[in-house]
Motif scaffolding. Structure first.
Motif, PDB file in Angstrom:
ATOM      1  N   UNK A 198       0.857  -1.178   0.000  1.00  0.00           N
ATOM      2  CA  UNK A 198       0.000   0.000   0.000  1.00  0.00           C
ATOM      3  C   UNK A 198       0.895   1.230   0.000  1.00  0.00           C
ATOM      4  N   UNK A 199       0.720   2.083  -1.007  1.00  0.00           N
ATOM      5  CA  UNK A 199       1.620   3.214  -1.226  1.00  0.00           C
ATOM      6  C   UNK A 199       0.825   4.512  -1.269  1.00  0.00           C
ATOM      7  N   UNK A 200       1.259   5.507  -0.495  1.00  0.00           N
ATOM      8  CA  UNK A 200       0.664   6.846  -0.498  1.00  0.00           C
ATOM      9  C   UNK A 200       1.695   7.842  -1.009  1.00  0.00           C
ATOM     10  N   UNK A 201       1.262   8.753  -1.868  1.00  0.00           N
ATOM     11  CA  UNK A 201       2.146   9.779  -2.426  1.00  0.00           C
ATOM     12  C   UNK A 201       1.571  11.159  -2.165  1.00  0.00           C
ATOM     13  N   UNK A 202       2.476  12.136  -2.089  1.00  0.00           N
ATOM     14  CA  UNK A 202       2.059  13.503  -1.818  1.00  0.00           C
ATOM     15  C   UNK A 202       3.148  14.460  -2.285  1.00  0.00           C
ATOM     16  N   UNK A 203       2.740  15.648  -2.752  1.00  0.00           N
ATOM     17  CA  UNK A 203       3.670  16.703  -3.109  1.00  0.00           C
ATOM     18  C   UNK A 203       3.484  17.864  -2.136  1.00  0.00           C
ATOM     19  N   UNK A 204       4.543  18.572  -1.776  1.00  0.00           N
ATOM     20  CA  UNK A 204       4.371  19.763  -0.934  1.00  0.00           C
ATOM     21  C   UNK A 204       3.377  20.730  -1.566  1.00  0.00           C
ATOM     22  N   UNK A 205       2.391  21.131  -0.801  1.00  0.00           N
ATOM     23  CA  UNK A 205       1.335  22.004  -1.315  1.00  0.00           C
ATOM     24  C   UNK A 205       0.048  21.277  -1.628  1.00  0.00           C
ATOM     25  N   UNK A 206       0.079  19.919  -1.679  1.00  0.00           N
ATOM     26  CA  UNK A 206      -1.150  19.155  -1.931  1.00  0.00           C
ATOM     27  C   UNK A 206      -2.069  19.221  -0.715  1.00  0.00           C
ATOM     28  N   UNK A 207      -3.367  18.984  -0.980  1.00  0.00           N
ATOM     29  CA  UNK A 207      -4.362  18.975   0.094  1.00  0.00           C
ATOM     30  C   UNK A 207      -4.498  17.603   0.745  1.00  0.00           C
ATOM     31  N   UNK A 208      -4.138  16.538   0.016  1.00  0.00           N
ATOM     32  CA  UNK A 208      -4.278  15.195   0.564  1.00  0.00           C
ATOM     33  C   UNK A 208      -3.310  14.237  -0.118  1.00  0.00           C
ATOM     34  N   UNK A 209      -3.156  13.073   0.494  1.00  0.00           N
ATOM     35  CA  UNK A 209      -2.330  12.010  -0.056  1.00  0.00           C
ATOM     36  C   UNK A 209      -3.162  11.162  -1.012  1.00  0.00           C
ATOM     37  N   UNK A 210      -2.501  10.589  -2.009  1.00  0.00           N
ATOM     38  CA  UNK A 210      -3.137   9.658  -2.943  1.00  0.00           C
ATOM     39  C   UNK A 210      -2.623   8.259  -2.619  1.00  0.00           C
ATOM     40  N   UNK A 211      -3.554   7.325  -2.375  1.00  0.00           N
ATOM     41  CA  UNK A 211      -3.182   5.983  -1.910  1.00  0.00           C
ATOM     42  C   UNK A 211      -3.649   4.922  -2.897  1.00  0.00           C
ATOM     43  N   UNK A 212      -2.804   3.929  -3.124  1.00  0.00           N
ATOM     44  CA  UNK A 212      -3.136   2.798  -3.995  1.00  0.00           C
ATOM     45  C   UNK A 212      -2.511   1.541  -3.409  1.00  0.00           C
ATOM     46  N   UNK A 213      -3.146   0.397  -3.669  1.00  0.00           N
ATOM     47  CA  UNK A 213      -2.653  -0.898  -3.182  1.00  0.00           C
ATOM     48  C   UNK A 213      -2.318  -1.788  -4.370  1.00  0.00           C
ATOM     49  N   UNK A 214      -1.171  -2.469  -4.286  1.00  0.00           N
ATOM     50  CA  UNK A 214      -0.680  -3.308  -5.378  1.00  0.00           C
ATOM     51  C   UNK A 214      -0.383  -4.705  -4.849  1.00  0.00           C
ATOM     52  N   UNK A 215      -0.600  -5.740  -5.678  1.00  0.00           N
ATOM     53  CA  UNK A 215      -0.192  -7.100  -5.266  1.00  0.00           C
ATOM     54  C   UNK A 215       1.321  -7.184  -5.181  1.00  0.00           C
ATOM     55  N   UNK A 216       1.817  -7.922  -4.182  1.00  0.00           N
ATOM     56  CA  UNK A 216       3.253  -7.990  -3.954  1.00  0.00           C
ATOM     57  C   UNK A 216       3.815  -9.395  -4.176  1.00  0.00           C
ATOM     58  N   UNK A 217       2.947 -10.431  -4.035  1.00  0.00           N
ATOM     59  CA  UNK A 217       3.307 -11.829  -4.310  1.00  0.00           C
ATOM     60  C   UNK A 217       4.368 -12.394  -3.363  1.00  0.00           C
ATOM     61  N   UNK A 218       4.919 -11.572  -2.514  1.00  0.00           N
ATOM     62  CA  UNK A 218       5.856 -12.057  -1.508  1.00  0.00           C
ATOM     63  C   UNK A 218       5.512 -11.390  -0.183  1.00  0.00           C
ATOM     64  N   UNK A 219       5.904 -12.043   0.887  1.00  0.00           N
ATOM     65  CA  UNK A 219       5.683 -11.462   2.207  1.00  0.00           C
ATOM     66  C   UNK A 219       6.956 -10.744   2.632  1.00  0.00           C
ATOM     67  N   UNK A 220       6.908  -9.421   2.535  1.00  0.00           N
ATOM     68  CA  UNK A 220       8.098  -8.624   2.806  1.00  0.00           C
ATOM     69  C   UNK A 220       8.316  -8.469   4.303  1.00  0.00           C
ATOM     70  N   UNK A 221       9.540  -8.688   4.738  1.00  0.00           N
ATOM     71  CA  UNK A 221       9.910  -8.435   6.127  1.00  0.00           C
ATOM     72  C   UNK A 221      11.382  -8.062   6.179  1.00  0.00           C
ATOM     73  N   UNK A 222      11.784  -7.483   7.292  1.00  0.00           N
ATOM     74  CA  UNK A 222      13.136  -6.942   7.449  1.00  0.00           C
ATOM     75  C   UNK A 222      13.488  -6.060   6.254  1.00  0.00           C
ATOM     76  N   UNK A 223      12.757  -4.965   6.143  1.00  0.00           N
ATOM     77  CA  UNK A 223      12.901  -4.078   5.000  1.00  0.00           C
ATOM     78  C   UNK A 223      14.119  -3.177   5.143  1.00  0.00           C
TER      79      UNK A 223
END
Length: 392
Positions: free
Chosen positions: A189-214
């Motif tokens: 799940x990834x949220x993006x934002x630019x300085x000056x924006x009113x809100x964050x934009x969020x999207x979820x993507x399949x990852x196919x692996x279980x990420x840990x120890x990032x």
């Protein structure tokens, strides 16, 4: 009229008035036969041992180093050997209580203390180009802070309970983008934002692996990269909003033997330098292992012979690489100072040992979360200290 005296009868010229061209062969011969004691009295700075000259030159700033290199050949060789074109980052340490932070120079061991009330009840998420990306511990507020100018740039509330956060360039730039990532099971799940924006934009993507120890997030060539201990390098392009859960061949963690972890307290860090990506594995007090991603998308392990003077500054929030630090070459500097509070804990690839030599039990010991590498370092520490006193 008085008779003309021969050259043999004329008195020798005064040493103060003689020029190099007027010295006779006899004079040169006499000098050449001087006793060792007289030679010692005629020594100059050019006759200093090369290692001592190098030590002296290492304390000069770049401009004075270049001037000193024009004095003579021995000075030029010493000046060039220690000339630091790259500047090493400084370590910023946050105290657990209060508004005081410490600035430490890992090379000269200098310590400075700053009072920064703006950072009260905040934690650091990322550091780049002298800016800190902070978030309030008791709210969802995320903001930029420059510890030198004390400028604050606010962002809208971030609803995502992110695992990692980073930004592409200084928030004063029109191209700045902030990316926050969380890795639930088999998704990103990834949220993006630019300085000056009113809100964050969020999207979820399949990852196919279980990420840990990032690892930490790293921005390079319009993409944010992240590595995990499963050996997968992932990337996100904020312009196209495209997530690639595997963008290079898997790199097997070197601290796994017979299908079991050699040490649970292992960690992985990601760094970039001039368009190249580097992965650094650490595991307690074992030898750190560094890999570089080649243009052919193959991983190459860095050895003592291929390290080629590289210096790595490893931290919990960020990592920095340098290639032109003569006095710090072939070393990994961790973001923890030793118990003498004078020098950073480091690992020398030339000597194959930690300094100080100690049994480091876990990653937090070497890279505490309340410290980070600040790049670039302060240009004038005295002005910074006076500004801090004035503001308080």
């Amino acid at each position: 009229m008085l008779p003309v005296s021969s050259s043999r009868q004329s008195p020798p010229p005064s040493p103060k008035m003689a020029s190099p061209s007027s010295l006779s062969l006899a004079t040169v011969s006499r000098r050449g036969s001087e006793s060792p004691s007289k030679k010692a009295l005629n020594l100059s700075f050019a006759d200093l041992p090369s290692d001592l000259l190098g030590t002296i030159m290492s304390y000069l700033v770049l401009e004075d180093n270049i001037r000193a290199s024009s004095v003579c050949k021995s000075w030029r060789e010493a000046a060039v050997s220690v000339r630091i074109v790259d500047k090493h980052p400084w370590l910023m340490c946050f105290r657990k209580r209060g508004n005081l932070v410490e600035l430490r120079d890992p090379l000269h061991w200098n310590l400075y203390t700053l009072s920064l009330p703006e950072l009260a009840d905040s934690t650091v998420g990322y550091s780049r180009d002298g800016w800190l990306l902070m978030d309030k511990t008791r709210s969802k507020d995320v903001f930029f802070f420059n510890p030198f100018s004390r400028e604050v740039i606010t962002l809208p509330e971030c609803e995502l309970d992110f695992d990692r956060i980073a930004f592409s360039c200084p928030p004063t730039s029109d191209n700045c983008v902030v990316v926050a990532i969380r890795f639930p099971d088999y998704s990103a799940t990834i949220s993006t934002c630019h300085p000056g924006d009113d809100k964050w934009v969020t999207a979820t993507f399949p990852n196919h692996i279980r990420a840990h120890k990032l690892s930490n997030l790293v921005y390079q060539n319009d993409r944010f990269y992240c590595f995990n201990s499963e050996g997968t390098l992932s990337s996100f392009n904020p312009s196209s909003c495209r997530w690639s859960y595997i963008c290079a061949p898997k790199l097997r963690c070197p601290y796994i033997y017979d299908g079991k972890y050699a040490c649970k307290e292992k960690a992985v860090s990601l760094a970039e330098k001039e368009g190249e990506l580097f992965v650094i594995f650490t595991c307690s007090n074992e030898r750190p292992m560094v890999y570089k991603l080649l243009v052919s998308l193959k991983w190459e392990e860095m050895s003592t012979s291929t390290f080629d003077g590289l210096t790595i500054f490893l931290g919990f929030c960020n990592s920095e690489l340098r290639t032109n630090l003569p006095w710090m070459r072939n070393n990994i500097y961790f973001s923890r100072f030793g118990y003498n509070r004078k020098r950073c804990v480091s690992y020398s690839f030339d000597e194959s040992r930690y300094n100080p030599c100690k049994e480091w039990q876990n990653w937090i010991e070497l890279c505490p979360p309340q410290s980070l590498w600040l790049d670039p370092p302060p240009k004038n520490v005295l002005d910074l200290m006076l500004s801090s006193l004035h503001n308080n």
